[in-house]
Design a protein around this motif. Structure first.
Motif, PDB file in Angstrom:
ATOM      1  N   VAL A 105       0.756  -1.167   0.000  1.00 15.32           N
ATOM      2  CA  VAL A 105       0.293  -0.002   0.037  1.00 15.32           C
ATOM      3  C   VAL A 105       0.639   1.320   0.421  1.00 15.32           C
ATOM      4  CG1 VAL A 105      -1.843  -0.927   0.941  1.00 15.32           C
ATOM      5  CG2 VAL A 105      -0.227   0.120   2.131  1.00 15.32           C
ATOM      6  N   TYR A 106       1.969   1.458   0.020  1.00 14.41           N
ATOM      7  CA  TYR A 106       3.276   1.840   0.004  1.00 14.41           C
ATOM      8  C   TYR A 106       3.803   2.253  -0.924  1.00 14.41           C
ATOM      9  CZ  TYR A 106       6.602   4.876   1.700  1.00 14.41           C
ATOM     10  OH  TYR A 106       7.951   5.702   1.978  1.00 14.41           O
ATOM     11  N   ALA A 257       4.205   1.425  14.013  1.00 12.44           N
ATOM     12  CA  ALA A 257       2.978   1.950  13.214  1.00 12.44           C
ATOM     13  C   ALA A 257       3.269   2.031  11.349  1.00 12.44           C
ATOM     14  CB  ALA A 257       2.114   3.458  14.272  1.00 12.44           C
ATOM     15  N   GLU A 258       3.891   2.856  11.586  1.00  6.17           N
ATOM     16  CA  GLU A 258       4.573   3.117   9.416  1.00  6.17           C
ATOM     17  C   GLU A 258       4.903   1.989   8.946  1.00  6.17           C
ATOM     18  OE1 GLU A 258       8.174   4.915   9.564  1.00  6.17           O
ATOM     19  OE2 GLU A 258       8.207   5.921   7.341  1.00  6.17           O
ATOM     20  N   ALA A 261       2.731  -0.209   8.647  1.00  7.18           N
ATOM     21  CA  ALA A 261       1.970  -0.453   6.981  1.00  7.18           C
ATOM     22  C   ALA A 261       2.680  -0.441   6.423  1.00  7.18           C
ATOM     23  CB  ALA A 261       1.310   0.892   7.062  1.00  7.18           C
ATOM     24  N   VAL A 262       4.001   0.242   6.221  1.00 10.73           N
ATOM     25  CA  VAL A 262       4.740  -0.349   5.267  1.00 10.73           C
ATOM     26  C   VAL A 262       5.037  -2.104   4.289  1.00 10.73           C
ATOM     27  CG1 VAL A 262       7.014  -0.407   3.697  1.00 10.73           C
ATOM     28  CG2 VAL A 262       6.058   1.783   5.060  1.00 10.73           C
TER      29      VAL A 262
END
Lengths: 308, 308
Positions: A105-106, A257-258, A261-262
């Protein structure tokens, strides 16, 4: 040749057969160490990919827990690395020449204008997500255009590279791409990631000159190691080091969190994996292990000097 | 006309003078509410810019703490928003048509091939960092090319926009850029951010048709409000709402390591600012305030239906 998974690509890098070069001295001797020294580059991958990775890697560089790192120029946090490089001119930074955009998603695109490198893009206009489709689709001349642009961008931002390598091994995935990689490294007089491990793939040998520096081995933890086996893997790897020069590739980051998500849905080099690698290389136990095994830490910049 | 700071640009947006349109009914009536209703869009800016912003904004959308949000298509987390949009087809998402890349160590370029939009790029190949230089340098035809590409990219990823606006007001900064913005909005039959506040700037008026929906006011907290004044600013803003339609622009995020690094050295819409906005809009007190003041929450999608 098709290599679909990072593991397969890494295995290929590790298996690149390179004949003994006609250097009369070992790299250790050329660097001023006894001929049977165990030289080790501890190398952090993926700078600029995420703040979490940058923060952990800068900290590890500052603590000399890693000796070297490589930077992904197309990634959004490049200027964070440029700011670090400006304040740390001795930091041993190379370029992780990037032809893939692997996270769910990144994503990111090329540095070069998209019109000039259309074969590098997937249907959504980002770089290919995996080295397999990348290697199948990328035209070598467009790969060359993009990696030259990445090097020039890094130079313009004040990140003079000490070496070159390639995330997910995309540039090692076919002889045509490896040719481009070696040609560009030669043009910039930079050492690059290549390791001698006996293998059948003789095609690539002709691309290397006698002057090129070839590592004796590359070590990276794999997906089969469970979290509780992390320390033992690295301890064994250090105890097993042979005389010669080895690169140990680590992936650093914080399990926040970052980065969660990555690295969504990617167990390999996940945020938890990167936190474990960070905790390990910055631990007093690891430092003691290096000392007890008489490991000599070296940098790519040391190797770069041998090319001049 | 040169507008160098976001505050100046916002002030300009707020001051765009629009004559009374010849609609016989108010927007409230056209939406089926009493003519003197106080309609409010609570709008979260900047989706896709950072995971921290996405996580906070998705949470606020899920809780109906905000009614609408807009997405920055060139930003690296776009696919995270696309995944959310797929799972939340009723989410009221518009596009924050992006011609700047405002943060210090975290940057992005255009979606269009760089060769086709050279006037959009600063010397490092990213979008201009500030709306002032952006508005001075960007050729309107290249702005149009880029924003059409952003809309097409969003559509291709399954994010059909409900409205259009522009971060830092770059597309409101000159009549030429505003012309492009309105033209593209008309072509896609989308409502867009424009507000009627009496002012001298009559030039822009001619660009709007009678059919265009013009908000009565736009509210956004400013840099002069101290953290301890946050609640009172919003309470007063709600109490002061007049009959008509208002957009309240909020900036959501978590005050975490990622967003602190993204917003480095930017006090305006910093990570702490975004945490305060998030805490405020998701608080029971804010919900109660809306109820006590008989505020009717509406979405851009409601306005979009009026254009059909």
């Amino acid at each position: 040749m098709r290599l679909r998974t990072p593991a397969a690509v890494i295995a290929f890098v590790l298996s690149m057969a390179v004949t003994r070069h006609a250097q009369t001295k070992t790299i250790a001797e050329r660097l001023g160490y006894p001929p049977d020294s165990k030289l080790l580059i501890i190398h952090a991958d993926d700078l600029a990919v995420a703040h979490s990775v940058d923060a952990a890697s800068f900290d590890a560089l500052d603590k000399n827990a890693v000796t070297s790192a490589s930077v992904m120029v197309p990634c959004p946090w490049l200027n964070e690395v440029a700011a670090y490089a400006k304040n740390h001119p001795d930091a041993d930074l190379g370029l992780h020449l990037t032809l893939t955009s692997e996270w769910e998603v990144y994503r990111w695109g090329p540095v070069e204008s998209k019109d000039k490198v259309p074969s590098l893009l997937d249907s959504s206009g980002y770089l290919w997500p995996q080295p397999g489709p990348a290697a199948q689709n990328i035209k070598p001349e467009e790969a060359e255009r993009e990696i030259r642009t990445q090097i020039e961008r890094a130079l313009a931002l004040g990140i003079p590279p000490a070496h070159l390598d390639s995330p997910q091994g995309t540039l090692f995935a076919t002889p045509e791409l490896f040719t481009v990689f070696v040609k560009v490294a030669h043009d910039y007089k930079l050492p690059f990631l290549a390791a001698k491990v006996s293998d059948e793939r003789k095609k690539l040998l002709a691309l290397l000159t006698e002057k090129d520096i070839v590592l004796d081995s590359v070590v990276m933890i794999g997906r089969t190691v469970r979290p509780e086996g992390w320390k033992e893997f690295y301890a064994q790897a250090i105890r097993d080091l042979k005389p010669g020069i080895t690169e140990m590739i680590v992936h650093l980051g914080h399990d926040d969190a970052e980065l969660q998500a990555v690295t969504l849905d990617h167990p390999i080099t996940s945020s938890a994996w990167r936190q474990r690698d960070y905790d390990l290389v910055t631990s007093p136990e690891f430092k003691k292990l290096l000392e007890e095994n008489h490991i000599v830490l070296v940098k790519w910049r040391d190797l770069q000097k041998l090319l001049k």
